[in-house]
Scaffold this motif. Structure first.
Motif, PDB file in Angstrom:
ATOM      1  N   THR A   1      -4.378   7.775   4.635  1.00  0.00           N
ATOM      2  CA  THR A   1      -3.777   6.795   3.738  1.00  0.00           C
ATOM      3  C   THR A   1      -2.307   6.583   4.065  1.00  0.00           C
ATOM      4  O   THR A   1      -1.805   5.449   4.053  1.00  0.00           O
ATOM      5  CB  THR A   1      -3.926   7.257   2.278  1.00  0.00           C
ATOM      6  N   ARG A   2      -1.591   7.672   4.365  1.00  0.00           N
ATOM      7  CA  ARG A   2      -0.175   7.559   4.725  1.00  0.00           C
ATOM      8  C   ARG A   2      -0.015   6.708   5.980  1.00  0.00           C
ATOM      9  O   ARG A   2       0.851   5.825   6.052  1.00  0.00           O
ATOM     10  CB  ARG A   2       0.423   8.946   4.940  1.00  0.00           C
ATOM     11  N   LEU A   3      -0.853   6.965   6.987  1.00  0.00           N
ATOM     12  CA  LEU A   3      -0.767   6.202   8.225  1.00  0.00           C
ATOM     13  C   LEU A   3      -1.134   4.742   8.005  1.00  0.00           C
ATOM     14  O   LEU A   3      -0.502   3.829   8.549  1.00  0.00           O
ATOM     15  CB  LEU A   3      -1.690   6.820   9.277  1.00  0.00           C
TER      16      LEU A   3
ATOM     17  N   LYS B   1     -10.175  14.795   4.121  1.00  0.00           N
ATOM     18  CA  LYS B   1      -9.541  13.499   3.925  1.00  0.00           C
ATOM     19  C   LYS B   1     -10.075  12.468   4.915  1.00  0.00           C
ATOM     20  O   LYS B   1      -9.459  11.437   5.120  1.00  0.00           O
ATOM     21  CB  LYS B   1      -8.016  13.629   4.103  1.00  0.00           C
TER      22      LYS B   1
ATOM     23  N   PHE C   1      -1.116  14.189  -0.073  1.00  0.00           N
ATOM     24  CA  PHE C   1      -1.473  12.789   0.137  1.00  0.00           C
ATOM     25  C   PHE C   1      -2.240  12.673   1.451  1.00  0.00           C
ATOM     26  O   PHE C   1      -1.767  13.174   2.484  1.00  0.00           O
ATOM     27  CB  PHE C   1      -0.204  11.946   0.184  1.00  0.00           C
TER      28      PHE C   1
ATOM     29  N   LEU D   1      -3.594  12.030   4.983  1.00  0.00           N
ATOM     30  CA  LEU D   1      -2.910  11.560   6.181  1.00  0.00           C
ATOM     31  C   LEU D   1      -3.364  10.150   6.546  1.00  0.00           C
ATOM     32  O   LEU D   1      -2.549   9.302   6.931  1.00  0.00           O
ATOM     33  CB  LEU D   1      -3.182  12.518   7.343  1.00  0.00           C
TER      34      LEU D   1
ATOM     35  N   GLU E   1      -0.933   2.925   5.172  1.00  0.00           N
ATOM     36  CA  GLU E   1       0.064   2.187   4.403  1.00  0.00           C
ATOM     37  C   GLU E   1       1.360   1.999   5.199  1.00  0.00           C
ATOM     38  O   GLU E   1       2.044   0.984   5.046  1.00  0.00           O
ATOM     39  CB  GLU E   1       0.317   2.896   3.076  1.00  0.00           C
ATOM     40  N   THR E   2       1.689   2.960   6.076  1.00  0.00           N
ATOM     41  CA  THR E   2       2.833   2.777   6.964  1.00  0.00           C
ATOM     42  C   THR E   2       2.573   1.620   7.929  1.00  0.00           C
ATOM     43  O   THR E   2       3.448   0.778   8.163  1.00  0.00           O
ATOM     44  CB  THR E   2       3.120   4.065   7.764  1.00  0.00           C
TER      45      THR E   2
ATOM     46  N   PRO F   1       2.945   9.739  -5.652  1.00  0.00           N
ATOM     47  CA  PRO F   1       1.956  10.206  -4.670  1.00  0.00           C
ATOM     48  C   PRO F   1       1.647  11.681  -4.863  1.00  0.00           C
ATOM     49  O   PRO F   1       2.544  12.482  -5.146  1.00  0.00           O
ATOM     50  CB  PRO F   1       2.666   9.962  -3.329  1.00  0.00           C
TER      51      PRO F   1
ATOM     52  N   HIS G   1       0.457  -4.650   0.741  1.00  0.00           N
ATOM     53  CA  HIS G   1      -0.502  -3.973   1.613  1.00  0.00           C
ATOM     54  C   HIS G   1      -1.761  -4.823   1.809  1.00  0.00           C
ATOM     55  O   HIS G   1      -2.284  -4.931   2.926  1.00  0.00           O
ATOM     56  CB  HIS G   1      -0.894  -2.623   1.009  1.00  0.00           C
TER      57      HIS G   1
ATOM     58  N   PRO H   1      -7.146   7.216  -2.385  1.00  0.00           N
ATOM     59  CA  PRO H   1      -6.284   8.404  -2.331  1.00  0.00           C
ATOM     60  C   PRO H   1      -6.534   9.438  -3.414  1.00  0.00           C
ATOM     61  O   PRO H   1      -6.382  10.631  -3.188  1.00  0.00           O
ATOM     62  CB  PRO H   1      -4.889   7.800  -2.486  1.00  0.00           C
TER      63      PRO H   1
END
Length: 376
Positions: A78-80, A12, A74, A76, A82-83, A70, A126, A46
Motif C-alpha cells: 500500500t505504501r508503494l 500483506k 502499514f 508495504l 500510494e507513493t 496510518p 489517488h 490497508p
C-alpha cells in the motif's frame, strides 16, 4: 525426527498469493506471480487483517472523525502503491488538468498540501492518478482500474461523511475533491473494460448531479468570505486549450445559428425551454478554444432543466437536435485522456434510438453524423 521447514507467510501480499498460500513480493501494480500467470492482482484494504479490538476501535474513531492515522504496520504494498500514485499526480496527472483552465500552481502546490490533512481529497487524487495510469499503461489497465475504483469509493465515502455538517474550512477541500470525483466518473466510463449499452440521457443527467456538487460548494466559497486557499484557481476565462480552433467548432456554431432560426419560428409553451437550452450550449462552445466562464462543454449538463429532459424523453425533435449538438461539442475535448471519444459515443447512442428522421431534419442529422465521425 526431521525438522519442519519454516515458511515465511506473506501477511500483506495480494489476494491471489494468499489464496495460493505462497510468498508475495508485493509488486505494484502487479506482483511477479500474477504478472507471470496473467492473473488479476488485487491487494486487501490497508485495514484488513487488523483484528484486535484496539485496532478496530481506533479505526472506527478515525473514520467517524474524518481523519486517518496510518497503522504502525502499514502494508508495504500500500505504501508503494500510494507513493507511485502521488508521484504520478505530481509529475504527470496534474499537468493534464492545468490544460482545463485551472491554475498549475494550485494543482501542484496548494491542493497536495491540502490533501495532506484531508483523507478523502487524498483518496480522490489517488483514484484519479490510478485512472490516468490505466489510460497510459494499457497492459496493466485492469489492475489500475481496480485500484482506481477502490480509492474512488473511499473518497466518496469520506466526502459523504463531511457534507452533512460542513464548516467553512471544509468547503475548499470538498470542492476540489468533488471536481476530481466528477472527472473520474467521466473517465472511468471512457476507460471501462465493460462494453455496456449506453443510455445517453441517463448518463448526462448523472453528470448534472455530479457537477451540481462542485457548483454548490463553489457558491459557498464565494459567499463564505473566508481566506480562500484556492483564490485564482479557477482562471478558466484566461486559459486557452492546447487544441487549436479548427473547422469542427466553426461548423458547430454555424449549425447552432441555423437551429436558432428554427427555434424562433416555433411558437408555443416549449419555446422558452428551447431558447434557454440553446443559449447555454452556445455560451459553452462560443469561447473555444478558451474554456470560458461557463465551464465549456463539460459543464453544460449542469444547466439542463427537467423540462428539457422531459421533452427529450418524449422524442421532441428540437430537444434531440440540441442534445446531439452537445455530443458533437464534446468531440472538441477528445484530446483529453479522460474524455476521448465520449462525445462520439453519446452521438451514436442517441442516433440509434431515433426512429424515422423527418425530412426537415435530414440535412442536420447528416451533418451531425459526419461531425461525430471526423478524426481530429
Amino acid at each position: 525426527m526431521p525438522l519442519r521447514r519454516s515458511h515465511t507467510k506473506s501477511r500483506k501480499g495480494c489476494l491471489e498469493c494468499k489464496r495460493r498460500h505462497v510468498k508475495c513480493d508485493e509488486g505494484i501494480p502487479k506482483c511477479t506471480l500474477c504478472k507471470k500467470r496473467k492473473l488479476e492482482c488485487r491487494y486487501p484494504h490497508p485495514n484488513e487483517g487488523e483484528d484486535s479490538p484496539m485496532a478496530s476501535s481506533s479505526a472506527q474513531d478515525e473514520t467517524e472523525s474524518g481523519t486517518v492515522t496510518p497503522p504502525r504496520d502499514f502494508p508495504l504494498a500500500t505504501r508503494l502503491l500510494e507513493t507511485r500514485l502521488f508521484h504520478q499526480y505530481l509529475t504527470s496527472t496534474y499537468h493534464t488538468l492545468s490544460r482545463d483552465g485551472l491554475s498549475a500552481h494550485h494543482l501542484s502546490m496548494t491542493i497536495p498540501r491540502m490533501a495532506a490533512s484531508c483523507p478523502y481529497l487524498l483518496d480522490s487524487i489517488h483514484a484519479f492518478s490510478a485512472l490516468h495510469l490505466a489510460s497510459v499503461e494499457t497492459d496493466n489497465r485492469a489492475s489500475w482500474l481496480d485500484h482506481a475504483v477502490r480509492y474512488q469509493s473511499q473518497a466518496c465515502a469520506g466526502l459523504s461523511k463531511v457534507l452533512p455538517e460542513m464548516s467553512p474550512q471544509d468547503y475548499e477541500p470538498a470542492f476540489v475533491s468533488s471536481i476530481i470525483i466528477m472527472l473520474f466518473a467521466i473517465g472511468s466510463r471512457v476507460l471501462s473494460l465493460e462494453a455496456r449499452p449506453l443510455d445517453p440521457l441517463l448518463v448526462v443527467l448523472e453528470a448534472r448531479t455530479l457537477i451540481s456538487g462542485p457548483a454548490m460548494l463553489f457558491s459557498r466559497i464565494k459567499e463564505g468570505g473566508i481566506d480562500a486557499q484556492l483564490d485564482g484557481w479557477l482562471c478558466a476565462p484566461d486559459t486557452q486549450e492546447s487544441l487549436e480552433s479548427g473547422k469542427n467548432d466553426q461548423d458547430i456554431m454555424t449549425s447552432l445559428a441555423r437551429l436558432h432560426s428554427i427555434i424562433d419560428t416555433r411558437k408555443g409553451s416549449d419555446q422558452p425551454t428551447y431558447c434557454a437550452t440553446w443559449q447555454q450550449l452556445q455560451q459553452a462552445i462560443e469561447p473555444w478554444p478558451k474554456i470560458g466562464p461557463h465551464g465549456g462543454p463539460l459543464a453544460w449538463p449542469l444547466f439542463l432543466s427537467d423540462k428539457f429532459s422531459s421533452l427529450l424523453q418524449h422524442g421532441d425533435w428540437i430537444a434531440r437536435v440540441l442534445f446531439l449538438h452537445y455530443g458533437v461539442a464534446m468531440r472538441l475535448l477528445c484530446h483529453r485522456w479522460y474524455v476521448r471519444d465520449w462525445g462520439r459515443r453519446l452521438v451514436w447512442a442517441t442516433l440509434q434510438q431515433l426512429d424515422e428522421i423527418p425530412q426537415d431534419w435530414e440535412e442536420t442529422i447528416s451533418w451531425i453524423r459526419r461531425a461525430a465521425a471526423r478524426e481530429d
